[in-house]
Every structure is written in C-alpha cells, then in structure tokens.
Write a protein that holds these residues in place. Structure first.
Motif, PDB file in Angstrom:
ATOM      1  N   SER A  96       3.837  -7.609  -6.088  1.00  0.00           N
ATOM      2  CA  SER A  96       5.278  -7.593  -6.283  1.00  0.00           C
ATOM      3  C   SER A  96       5.719  -6.587  -7.335  1.00  0.00           C
ATOM      4  O   SER A  96       6.896  -6.481  -7.643  1.00  0.00           O
ATOM      5  CB  SER A  96       5.762  -8.991  -6.685  1.00  0.00           C
ATOM      6  N   SER A  97       4.757  -5.862  -7.912  1.00  0.00           N
ATOM      7  CA  SER A  97       5.121  -4.905  -8.952  1.00  0.00           C
ATOM      8  C   SER A  97       5.504  -3.567  -8.321  1.00  0.00           C
ATOM      9  O   SER A  97       4.808  -3.074  -7.440  1.00  0.00           O
ATOM     10  CB  SER A  97       3.936  -4.714  -9.893  1.00  0.00           C
ATOM     11  N   PRO A  98       6.592  -2.981  -8.772  1.00  0.00           N
ATOM     12  CA  PRO A  98       6.978  -1.674  -8.213  1.00  0.00           C
ATOM     13  C   PRO A  98       5.887  -0.622  -8.406  1.00  0.00           C
ATOM     14  O   PRO A  98       5.674   0.235  -7.552  1.00  0.00           O
ATOM     15  CB  PRO A  98       8.219  -1.295  -9.009  1.00  0.00           C
ATOM     16  N   LYS A  99       5.184  -0.696  -9.528  1.00  0.00           N
ATOM     17  CA  LYS A  99       4.143   0.301  -9.797  1.00  0.00           C
ATOM     18  C   LYS A  99       2.768  -0.158  -9.372  1.00  0.00           C
ATOM     19  O   LYS A  99       1.766   0.501  -9.656  1.00  0.00           O
ATOM     20  CB  LYS A  99       4.097   0.607 -11.298  1.00  0.00           C
ATOM     21  N   GLY A 100       2.684  -1.331  -8.772  1.00  0.00           N
ATOM     22  CA  GLY A 100       1.380  -1.834  -8.365  1.00  0.00           C
ATOM     23  C   GLY A 100       0.475  -2.174  -9.526  1.00  0.00           C
ATOM     24  O   GLY A 100      -0.747  -1.985  -9.468  1.00  0.00           O
ATOM     25  N   LYS A 101       1.061  -2.683 -10.589  1.00  0.00           N
ATOM     26  CA  LYS A 101       0.240  -3.051 -11.751  1.00  0.00           C
ATOM     27  C   LYS A 101       0.353  -4.539 -12.041  1.00  0.00           C
ATOM     28  O   LYS A 101       1.230  -5.230 -11.540  1.00  0.00           O
ATOM     29  CB  LYS A 101       0.703  -2.252 -12.975  1.00  0.00           C
TER      30      LYS A 101
END
Lengths: 413, 413, 413
Positions: free
Chosen positions: A257-262
C-alpha cells in the motif's frame, strides 16, 4: 519565560494525586484482604505468577515505551503511562471487589491480573490523545474509563451472562472507541496541518520498537492467563501463531500500500499486534491453529489498511485526530475478532435456534459495549474540556517541557 | 593525545580480572557442588526459577540501565555494572558457602538468588561513586563490600539470631551507607560546581527510565523470592501495592516541592522505587495491604524530599557528592522500613517485655549494620585513595573515553 | 530522487510474504494439531512456559537489538530480525513435524521451543550479512537454512543416533559456518575500506548492549529448556557460571589485546556470550561447575582474540566480510564446546574402545554439520547472487532508507 500554565501541575495534579492515593489507602484499609492461600481452586501459584509478570511487563514497559516515539514527548509518554497504570489498577481492584466479592477487595494473582486488564483498556485509550492532554486530564480519564469498563462488564454479566473472558477481552473494543470519542471531542483546530512536534526520530522510533516487542512477545500470556487450565495452552499457541502471521502480513500489506513500495515503521510497530487483539477477543471459540492464523492474517490486513488510509481520512473528514491510531490498532482488529467469534460459534452450533440465539446475544453484547464506551467517552471528553484542568496550549502539545524540569540536561541534543 | 592513565587498564585491570577469575575457578573446583535435586525442601524448581530470572534481570538490566543516564558514561555504567555483578556474585557464592555449609559451595537456585542479593548491595553502593572511579577500583569495592555484607549477616546471626530475610534485606541500608562513606572519602575538590559532564540527555534519560521500569516491575519478585511459601504471595502483593503508591506519591511530592511546579525526571526514576525498598526491609511483619501502602506512601515522601534537598545539602555542607543519591533512594526508605518493622512488631506483641526485648534487638541490629557498613566503607575508601590504582583524573570523570576505544564511532554525535 | 531498486520491495517482497504465509496457513490447516494436554510426559506446563518465554525474548529482543548497533540500520536490523524469526519458526514447526511425527505438526511448548532453536541458527547467520542483503534475500536465507539445519538434525539422527540436545546445539556451529560461507560468496568489492555507514554511535551502541543483556541473562534458559528434569538445573547453573566467567575474561583479554589498553565495546557485547555457546554445545557431559567455568574462560579467550584479529584477517586475506563477526562469536566457541564435549566424554569412559568409538562418532557429527552448513551456505549464497532479487547497491548498504519510508521523521537527528 515561565510558561503560563506551569502552576497547573502544582495546584491541580499534586492535590489530586495525594487525595486519590490517601483515599485508596483508606478504602484498602477497610475492605482489602489478602488471599494468601497459595492454591486457589487447586491451582498452584507457580502456574500464574510468571504470566502475571508478563502482563505487568506489557502494561508498564510495553505500552509505556510503545508511546515514546514522539521526539519531544518520550518522558511524559513513559512516566504518565506508569502513573495512569497504577491509579487505574488500584481503582479496578476496588471496583472489581465491589462487583464480585460483595464489597471485599480480594488480593490474589487473578484479581491483580484482572485489574491490569481493565488498566489495559485505559492505556489503549490514552494512546488516542497522546501528547494533547495534561496529567490531570489523564488521571480523570483513567478514573472514568475504569469505572465505565467495569460497569460494562457488570452489565454484560447481568443482562447476557457472558463468559468472563469475553467480557474482559471487550477491553480492546471498549478502549478503542472510548479513545476515539475522546479525541474527537477534544479536537484542536489546526490538527490537519500536523503539529510541528508530532514527529519521531530514529532513536525514539527504536524505543517504540522495544515497547512493541514486549507487547508482541508477551501477548500469548495476556490472552491465556485467565483461561482455564485445560484450554490455556491452546489459547497460548493460537495467540503465538496469530502474532507470527500478523507480523508477516503487516509487512506485506505495508509494502503493497506504500506509494514508494517501502515499509512503514508505524505499521511494523502497531499492525503486527493486530493478530493478538483479534485472537484475544475470539479466544474461547478457537480450536484449530489455522483458525487463529486466518484471523491473524485478516486482522493484520484490516489494521494496516486502517493505518494507511483511515487515520488520515478520519482527521480530514471527521476532524478526529487519533495520535496512535488506536482505532486501527485495537478497534478494527477487535471488531474482526468479534466477527470471527460469531462465525466460529455459529459454525459449531448443531442447532439453528441456538445459533440465532447466540448471534442475538453476541450482537447485543457488542452494541452494549460500543454504546457504553462511546457514551463514557463523550462524558469524559466533555468533562475534560472544562477550563478548570488548564488544558495544554496548542503550541505546547507533544512537548515534555510543559511538565518536566530539566536542570542538568546536556546542551547537545 | 593518548591519555596519561591509559596503561592503567592494561597493567592493573587485566591481571586483576584474570587472577580473580582463575582463583574463583580453582576454589569452585575444590569446593563447589551442584545441588541438582529438583526439590529442595519439597519445593519444586518451577516455583523459584522465574523469580530468580526476575532478580537477575533487576541486577543486570535494572541497575545496569538505571545508571546509563550520564550522557558520556552510558557504556561504562552498563558494562561495569555487569562486571561488578558477576564478580560479586561469584565471591558471594563462595563466602555464603563458608558461612552456611561449612566450606561447601552449594549451587542451587536459593544460593544463587542469595548471592545476587549480596550483589545488589554492591550495585547500590557503586551508584554513589558512579563516574568517579575506574574499573579497578570498582572491583576492589565489590570484593570488600561483599565480604563486609556477608560479615554483617554472619554477625547478626551469631549475636542476634535474626531472620534470614531481615538480615538479607539490610542490603539497602548497608549498601547506601557504604556508598555514602565511600563517596565522602573519595570527595574531589570542585564537585560543588557540578562537573561539566555530569549531565543527562533525553535519550540517556529514556534508557535510565527503562532500567527503572525493570526494577519497578520485578521488585515484587525481589522481596518475595526467599520468603517461605505460605507468606510468599503476601510479600508479593504488599510490594506491588507499595510500589504503586510510591509512584503516585513521588509524582505528587516532586511537583509540590518544585519551584516551577513541574515533575523531575530523577524523582520519577528513583523515588518510585522507595516503596519496594521500605516494604522489603519490613516484609516479615506486614500482614495487611494498607500497612504496605502506608509504608510506600511514607517512603516515597521521604525519598523525594531527600532527593530534592538532602543531596544538595550533603554536597555543600558535608562535601559528599553522591552521584545517584543512593542515600535518598535506598538509605532513607530503608531506615523507614526498619522503623515500620519495629512499630508493627511492637504492635503485634501482647507482652511488654517481649516488645522491649524485640526493640533492643532490632535497634542493635541496625546499629551493627550501620557501624559495619560505615567502617567497611571507610576502609574501602581509604584503600581506593592509594595512587596505585591510578584514580581517574577530574576532567576525565563521567567520560567513557577514559576506558573505551571507539574505532568506528560515527562522527555525528 | 527515488532509488532505482525501490520497486523491488513491492513486486518481490510483498508477494513472497503473502504466498509463504498463505501456504503456511494451508499446511497448518491440514496437518497441525494442538497438543493441549497440559502434562506431556508427566511434566506440568508451568515447568517450561517461563523458559519458553525466555527463549522467545532471546530470539526477538536479544538478537533483534544486538544487531541495532549500525547507526543507520537499526530499524531494519530489529524489524527484519522479527520477520525472519517468525517465518523460520513456522517453517521449522512444519519440518520438525515431518521429521518427528510422521507428517503431523504437533503444537506444544517443546515443539515451539525446538522451532525457535532452529530459528536461532538463522538469526546467527544473518548477523554475518547484516546490512548487505535486502529482506527478500533474508527470507530466502531463512527458508534454506532452516531446511538445511533440520536436514542436518535428521542426518545426525539417522546415521549417528546423536542425542537430541547435541543435535540441536549444533545450531551455533551450523549457523556460524553457514553465515561465513554466505558472506564470503556475497563479498562486495571495496569492503576492505570499511563502508561509510558501517559505524555505530553511542545510542545505538546502548541499544545493542540491551540486546546483549537479554541474551546473556536468558542463556541459562536457552541451554536448559530442553534438558530432562533431572539434569535441567545442572545445565542452568553451568551456563550461568560460564557466562559470568566469560564476562570477566572477555574484559581482561579485550584490554590486554588493545593497543591503547582500553576496553572494546564490541567485545563486551559479543564475547561475554561465548561461555553460553560453548557450554550449550557440551552441556550433556558437564557435571562439575569448574568444568563449565573453565570452558567459559577458554571460550571467552578464543572469542575475544578472534574478534580482535581474525575478523580483520579474514576480510583482508580471504575477502570475507563478516559484519557481526559470527565466526568469532558463535563459530569458535561452538568448536571449543565441541572439543570440550569430546574430552570430557573420553575422560568419563572407563573403556578404551568406547572412547574411540565415541570420538569417531563425535568427529563424524562435526564433519557432517560443517559440510552441510558450508554446502547449504554455498547454495544459498549462489542463489542470492541472482539479479532477480535486486541486491542492494553498495552505496545503499547499511542504510534504512533503502527499505523504509519516513514521512514524519524529525529533521534534527
């Protein structure tokens, strides 16, 4: 410059604490009795003392350090947590004594553990208003919430004859909704643009991680300590597995769910506990490991998504600023555990009528709990708005300096 | 610039440690025996192992991290605490063996716990000289103080036939007065103007809070682990309640006595433990919860006031610089517990003669303990002044750099 | 600038975690069974639950915080440790079930503890590659190493009929050599000039000290939890004494071998544990306290010297960059424990033939363990080199920023 509200601690906190404490001592002097018989119901003390200490460590270290993440509010978070915990526990001992033992305050390990569980519901709630209340307000919260929670237990017993464990494990739902209502009523204008000091740094984040670890490790004790001997180990394994699944799932959903994939640190600190909450609420009907694991999986998904989207949404749309996101950490997993309890119990019923009867009872008990917690939260919130308690100014929120003197603090941060 | 005293660790600390350790191994080889029978006096092992671990956690984590608050001395505080603890425990095992078992060192859980209690008195004392001694001196302190404390236990037993618990719980008074004497003799000129490095910062304050929490949580185990089964639970509840009351009271008194009406972190770290100390000293005569709570209340008041006024007064008037204020944390509450013991015992006596007899015995035991601790403290202090041990220079006090190499320390802070 | 490998977590880590977790749940649904009988083999639950929690604390808190010392990698160190631990434990439960119970996964305290011991061998290995792998790689390591370790246990049982404890305690040797091989294969050019971020600061050093303390304190539980009742207490005392001796000896050797005659923090964190490792490996033949103490002494000497010279030598001569020096912390003391086991067992043999027979068996078991660990390490290392897993770039090593989003991090460090 001496802050304007500085005297408030002296003229309000100190007398309140002293009066309360002396009052408690007098009540204990007249009504308390030590149940020093080592074997209560044939159960030797050794069976429960280590678990009592685990629960104790969760209340004092776990919740205390979980909340230290705010960069300028760590001392207050851990010390006020202790203060609230000891006051709530003493009050809960007294009120539980009135409820169960006809006015006698029985002191044994079970009653201490039960009192600490009532305390846990308070510690959950104050997470919602973390950094925005002064200690006087926190103590009022603890008094009112413990009373409300024990009232809830009593109502559930009288009206619905619920199991003790189920009534106690409503603490997650009770605490979360109480805290939610409280922070909604105590909303401060300008919270949408995050407070300047509502931040964490790398070291306070690690302290918070430490608190999380204590909660995570000892949750099996929390869920099983009051369970009868035959089912105790089952509750322990269920909780352990649910927590393990939660940790993995929370990490996955956080990344997804993280925009940056972190990964998000808050998710790895709060959502990994969701399985413990959900299994705790439904522990009396879980018989298979995979049931616990599935509940842990679902709870972590719900909790992480709640953290990612619900918190911000509630702030912007409802003007409800929930510092520790207790609604997502305890409220949603608690509701999910309630639902799992319902479904598993119905699955186990052979009989249609019994299933419906149970469902009605179960739904009623949820409605009662939520109604009571919301109304007690409202009453408490309105009471706290009174100027008499000198609420912390907006610019002094999330700041230790409002409450602590630092004579010998090193200049270097 | 290589510091001038750098070699001292190599030529003094290393040989001392190796010699001591090899000596201990040889002594154990000849005299130690494992008491591997699980049931000692019909008591199964499970009853005491968790409590042994609690006491262990207090000695290693609790005391170790309580002392990390000094901003530049955290590594030394926690690591030297460990070093002192393990040496003192080994010596105490040996000396207790000589005392009780005619030269046989019996290893069982009780003897380990008892050795750790002797160690606790050393850990209390070194709080008074925290930051002002080098590790060689600390080890000498631990050797001399353990010997002194066990001598004291032995004298009390021979002369007064005191209970084991009472003799052991004298550790607070013994440790505090020993440390007091030590730091008085080792006074450094210029201590009145606080050392530049004698400061804490927000993060070390939190580590210290962590240590406090461990001590606070596990104190009920500390006070009850050696109590007989019938009274064990009573001692546990008493301590728990006294600690709860102490926490509330210390906060109240801290605010009341503050010029700005704020809380003091040191008080919330040290004085909340006062109830545990006082109840420990008087645990054998406490029968009612309110007695424990009242003692906890009084102990916290005395301890907080001691912290606020006595520490500074002792420094300016008596030139006694007590870094951790052990006199206020352990000494005064210990004396108060002693007094409570006296009063409660007299109250319980039906007979005038017995009451007077007990009072005389009790007063004698206090006088013996204080005399022995002060004289052992004096001897130790004078011994430590010898230049042979290369005392830390004033400007290197409270500084890790005197003892640690930091090859890969990040430049930032 | 968004880092180039940012998507790797989303497209690799999340699916991997979800697939694994759902797979585990399905396997548990079909094969797991709760052994809820409180008494397994007449042993009441209370005997082992506190020790289970101690082992749990070692795995989660101990190893997790021991590795937080890297100044920019603390969140990853503690959180990935948790992630690896829960995945490894679930897999170990499944594989142990296949090994022992013909495909049934039995859940009881013993099986949980045994699974956590397999996990410990993984947690040791990942110390060697700490900071140089991404979480996807860590999870692959945990899967392969648990399988390898359980294969090793199985081979030792089939071929040599080794004791359960001996086979499990091979975890130190297995983990250390596995990690050694792994980090050798994953060598990054330029490691000779220390990475810029491979540093600790004073606060992360303290967190690391905290983790060490948990390992140190609870090691007696780790070594004794699976031992039979009659010898359990002996194992506990032996470990306790060995750890005490290790702490003293490590300090002495650290000072002796330091060019400036100072203590080294890393030695005081890793080498004080050497006694626990060595005694664990040889616990089944230690009957006298002095034997344990001597082993603790030798282990600390070997480990400290290994830390001082071997680590650097291996880096420069063999191009093997072992971040936490697991070879010196677990490998060498493990081998020493193995040797002590051999010597003590031969000493106890009355008969020449039996001694030789035992020696052959014992040497074979070591060779098998080392061979299997090295070969599994090689396979794992080669697999991890595949570009598919998007290895962390050199300049992003030892850095949380590669994996974590920090929306509300305070600007001040």
């Amino acid at each position: 410059m001496a802050p304007r509200y500085a005297p408030s601690l002296r003229y309000r906190l100190a007398p309140l604490l002293l009066l309360l404490q002396l009052g408690f001592i007098i009540i204990f002097a007249f009504f308390a009795e030590i149940q020093s018989k080592a074997d209560v119901d044939g159960e030797p003390v050794s069976n429960i003392y280590p678990e009592f200490q685990d629960v104790n460590a969760m209340a004092i270290l776990g919740f205390g350090f979980l909340c230290t993440f705010l960069v300028r509010y760590s001392f207050s978070a851990s010390a006020f947590n202790l203060l609230v915990a000891v006051i709530a526990t003493q009050l809960a001992l007294i009120l539980n004594g009135i409820e169960y033992h006809r006015g006698k305050i029985m002191l044994d390990l079970r009653s201490l553990v039960e009192a600490e569980m009532c305390t846990a519901s308070v510690l959950i709630s104050i997470g919602a208003v973390l950094g925005k209340t002064n200690p006087v307000q926190l103590i009022l919260i603890s008094l009112l919430e413990v009373s409300g929670f024990i009232l809830n237990k009593w109502v559930l017993q009288i009206l619905l004859k619920g199991h003790l464990m189920d009534r106690i494990m409503a603490l997650h739902i009770f605490g979360a909704f109480f805290g939610f209502m409280l922070t909604w009523i105590l909303y401060r204008k300008g919270s949408e643009q995050r407070f300047e000091k509502e931040k964490f740094d790398k070291k306070t984040g690690l302290f918070s991680m430490l608190g999380t670890m204590f909660l995570w490790m000892f949750w099996p004790s929390f869920n099983s300590v009051l369970v009868d001997d035959g089912r105790k180990l089952g509750a322990m394994y269920s909780t352990y597995l649910a927590l393990a699944v939660s940790a993995v799932t929370a990490a996955a959903v956080s990344v997804l769910s993280s925009p940056k994939g972190k990964l998000n640190l808050i998710h790895m600190q709060s959502c990994i506990l969701a399985g413990g909450v959900a299994v705790g609420v439904s522990t009396s009907v879980i018989h298979q490991p995979w049931e616990a694991m599935t509940i842990g999986f679902a709870a972590a998904v719900v909790s992480t998504i709640g953290h990612r989207y619900l918190k911000m949404h509630m702030l912007l749309a409802f003007q409800c600023h929930d510092t520790c996101a207790v609604l997502s950490t305890h409220g949603l997993p608690g509701l999910l555990g309630w639902l799992a309890h319902l479904l598993l119990q119905i699955k186990d019923c052979d009989d249609h009528t019994m299933a419906i009867q149970f469902a009605v009872f179960h739904i009623c008990s949820l409605l009662i709990t939520i109604t009571l917690s919301l109304s007690m939260g409202t009453i408490t919130g309105l009471l706290l708005k009174v100027n008499l308690w000198r609420p912390t100014q907006d610019k002094k929120c999330f700041d230790d300096q409002a409450f602590w003197e630092f004579p010998h603090l090193a200049a270097l941060k």
